[in-house]
Design a protein around this motif. Structure first.
Motif, PDB file in Angstrom:
ATOM      1  N   ALA A  58       0.807  -1.021   0.026  1.00 19.10           N
ATOM      2  CA  ALA A  58      -0.019   0.009  -0.065  1.00 19.10           C
ATOM      3  C   ALA A  58       0.837   1.443   0.118  1.00 19.10           C
ATOM      4  O   ALA A  58       1.884   1.294   0.789  1.00 19.10           O
ATOM      5  CB  ALA A  58      -0.850  -0.022   1.182  1.00 19.10           C
ATOM      6  N   LYS A  59       0.494   1.895  -0.861  1.00 16.59           N
ATOM      7  CA  LYS A  59       1.348   3.369  -0.763  1.00 16.59           C
ATOM      8  C   LYS A  59       0.561   4.380   0.340  1.00 16.59           C
ATOM      9  O   LYS A  59       1.221   5.337   0.771  1.00 16.59           O
ATOM     10  CB  LYS A  59       1.214   4.221  -2.348  1.00 16.59           C
ATOM     11  CG  LYS A  59       1.849   5.643  -2.198  1.00 16.59           C
ATOM     12  CD  LYS A  59       2.051   5.792  -3.730  1.00 16.59           C
ATOM     13  CE  LYS A  59       2.709   7.391  -3.671  1.00 16.59           C
ATOM     14  NZ  LYS A  59       3.019   7.686  -5.129  1.00 16.59           N
ATOM     15  N   TRP A  60      -0.739   4.297   0.191  1.00 19.52           N
ATOM     16  CA  TRP A  60      -1.398   5.261   1.127  1.00 19.52           C
ATOM     17  C   TRP A  60      -2.311   4.405   2.300  1.00 19.52           C
ATOM     18  O   TRP A  60      -2.764   3.251   2.078  1.00 19.52           O
ATOM     19  CB  TRP A  60      -2.511   6.090   0.228  1.00 19.52           C
ATOM     20  CG  TRP A  60      -1.963   6.939  -0.677  1.00 19.52           C
ATOM     21  CD1 TRP A  60      -1.559   6.753  -1.912  1.00 19.52           C
ATOM     22  CD2 TRP A  60      -1.655   8.244  -0.334  1.00 19.52           C
ATOM     23  NE1 TRP A  60      -1.028   7.860  -2.431  1.00 19.52           N
ATOM     24  CE2 TRP A  60      -0.806   8.900  -1.649  1.00 19.52           C
ATOM     25  CE3 TRP A  60      -1.452   8.907   0.683  1.00 19.52           C
ATOM     26  CZ2 TRP A  60      -0.495   9.966  -1.379  1.00 19.52           C
ATOM     27  CZ3 TRP A  60      -1.091  10.262   0.807  1.00 19.52           C
ATOM     28  CH2 TRP A  60      -0.597  10.856  -0.293  1.00 19.52           C
ATOM     29  N   CYS A  61      -2.474   5.156   3.400  1.00 20.16           N
ATOM     30  CA  CYS A  61      -3.286   4.665   4.449  1.00 20.16           C
ATOM     31  C   CYS A  61      -4.000   5.606   4.708  1.00 20.16           C
ATOM     32  O   CYS A  61      -4.094   6.766   4.333  1.00 20.16           O
ATOM     33  CB  CYS A  61      -2.348   4.350   5.870  1.00 20.16           C
ATOM     34  SG  CYS A  61      -1.080   3.117   5.399  1.00 20.16           S
ATOM     35  N   CYS A  62      -5.182   5.169   5.685  1.00 19.53           N
ATOM     36  CA  CYS A  62      -6.220   6.134   6.221  1.00 19.53           C
ATOM     37  C   CYS A  62      -5.951   6.495   7.706  1.00 19.53           C
ATOM     38  O   CYS A  62      -6.010   5.318   8.299  1.00 19.53           O
ATOM     39  CB  CYS A  62      -7.783   5.864   5.964  1.00 19.53           C
ATOM     40  SG  CYS A  62      -8.708   6.812   6.663  1.00 19.53           S
ATOM     41  N   GLN A  63      -5.646   7.390   8.308  1.00 19.61           N
ATOM     42  CA  GLN A  63      -5.324   7.825   9.716  1.00 19.61           C
ATOM     43  C   GLN A  63      -6.860   7.721  10.071  1.00 19.61           C
ATOM     44  O   GLN A  63      -7.556   8.913   9.806  1.00 19.61           O
ATOM     45  CB  GLN A  63      -4.640   8.867  10.038  1.00 19.61           C
ATOM     46  CG  GLN A  63      -4.153   9.000  11.608  1.00 19.61           C
ATOM     47  CD  GLN A  63      -3.360  10.161  11.774  1.00 19.61           C
ATOM     48  OE1 GLN A  63      -2.919  10.931  10.856  1.00 19.61           O
ATOM     49  NE2 GLN A  63      -3.180  10.229  13.149  1.00 19.61           N
ATOM     50  N   ILE A  64      -7.450   7.058  10.772  1.00 25.35           N
ATOM     51  CA  ILE A  64      -8.935   7.019  11.127  1.00 25.35           C
ATOM     52  C   ILE A  64      -9.081   8.050  12.529  1.00 25.35           C
ATOM     53  O   ILE A  64      -8.120   7.790  13.311  1.00 25.35           O
ATOM     54  CB  ILE A  64      -9.484   5.523  11.631  1.00 25.35           C
ATOM     55  CG1 ILE A  64      -9.201   4.708  10.226  1.00 25.35           C
ATOM     56  CG2 ILE A  64     -10.812   5.639  12.128  1.00 25.35           C
ATOM     57  CD1 ILE A  64      -9.694   3.055  10.519  1.00 25.35           C
ATOM     58  N   ASN A  65     -10.016   8.650  12.261  1.00 25.14           N
ATOM     59  CA  ASN A  65     -10.265   9.624  13.587  1.00 25.14           C
ATOM     60  C   ASN A  65     -10.759   9.071  14.799  1.00 25.14           C
ATOM     61  O   ASN A  65     -10.786   7.863  14.708  1.00 25.14           O
ATOM     62  CB  ASN A  65     -11.200  11.007  12.890  1.00 25.14           C
ATOM     63  CG  ASN A  65     -12.597  10.554  12.935  1.00 25.14           C
ATOM     64  OD1 ASN A  65     -13.000   9.322  13.253  1.00 25.14           O
ATOM     65  ND2 ASN A  65     -13.345  11.406  12.222  1.00 25.14           N
ATOM     66  N   GLN A  66     -11.051  10.060  15.839  1.00 27.17           N
ATOM     67  CA  GLN A  66     -11.455   9.430  16.982  1.00 27.17           C
ATOM     68  C   GLN A  66     -12.682   8.683  17.109  1.00 27.17           C
ATOM     69  O   GLN A  66     -12.939   7.828  17.984  1.00 27.17           O
ATOM     70  CB  GLN A  66     -11.606  10.176  18.240  1.00 27.17           C
ATOM     71  CG  GLN A  66     -12.662  11.225  17.780  1.00 27.17           C
ATOM     72  CD  GLN A  66     -12.384  12.762  16.763  1.00 27.17           C
ATOM     73  OE1 GLN A  66     -11.306  12.592  16.075  1.00 27.17           O
ATOM     74  NE2 GLN A  66     -13.292  13.559  16.711  1.00 27.17           N
TER      75      GLN A  66
END
Length: 74
Positions: A58-66
């Motif tokens: 994976a080149k990109w990830c999602c930093q999931i919010n609170q």
């Protein structure tokens, strides 16, 4: 794997650091149950030192919010 992705409407978008993203997964099980996994966050470049070697494709990830991952079932 690339900077390009399709949104839920099929439109081509270009990912960039800090872009607000909404992610989802739909599962339909043999017993008829339907499950939606929903989350929102920001796009970040993948760093395998943080995410682990398993994520190297994976080149990109999602930093999931609170709010975390929301599960909706029927």
């Amino acid at each position: 794997k690339t900077d390009e992705a399709k949104d839920s409407d099929g439109n081509q978008i270009t990912l960039s650091e800090g872009l607000a993203v909404y992610i989802y997964e739909y599962n339909h099980y043999d017993n008829g149950e339907k499950e939606y996994l929903l989350a929102e966050g920001i796009a970040i470049l993948n760093d395998t030192k943080i995410t682990g070697e398993w994520s190297k494709a994976a080149k990109w990830c999602c930093q999931i919010n609170q709010k975390g991952v929301i599960v909706e079932s029927s």
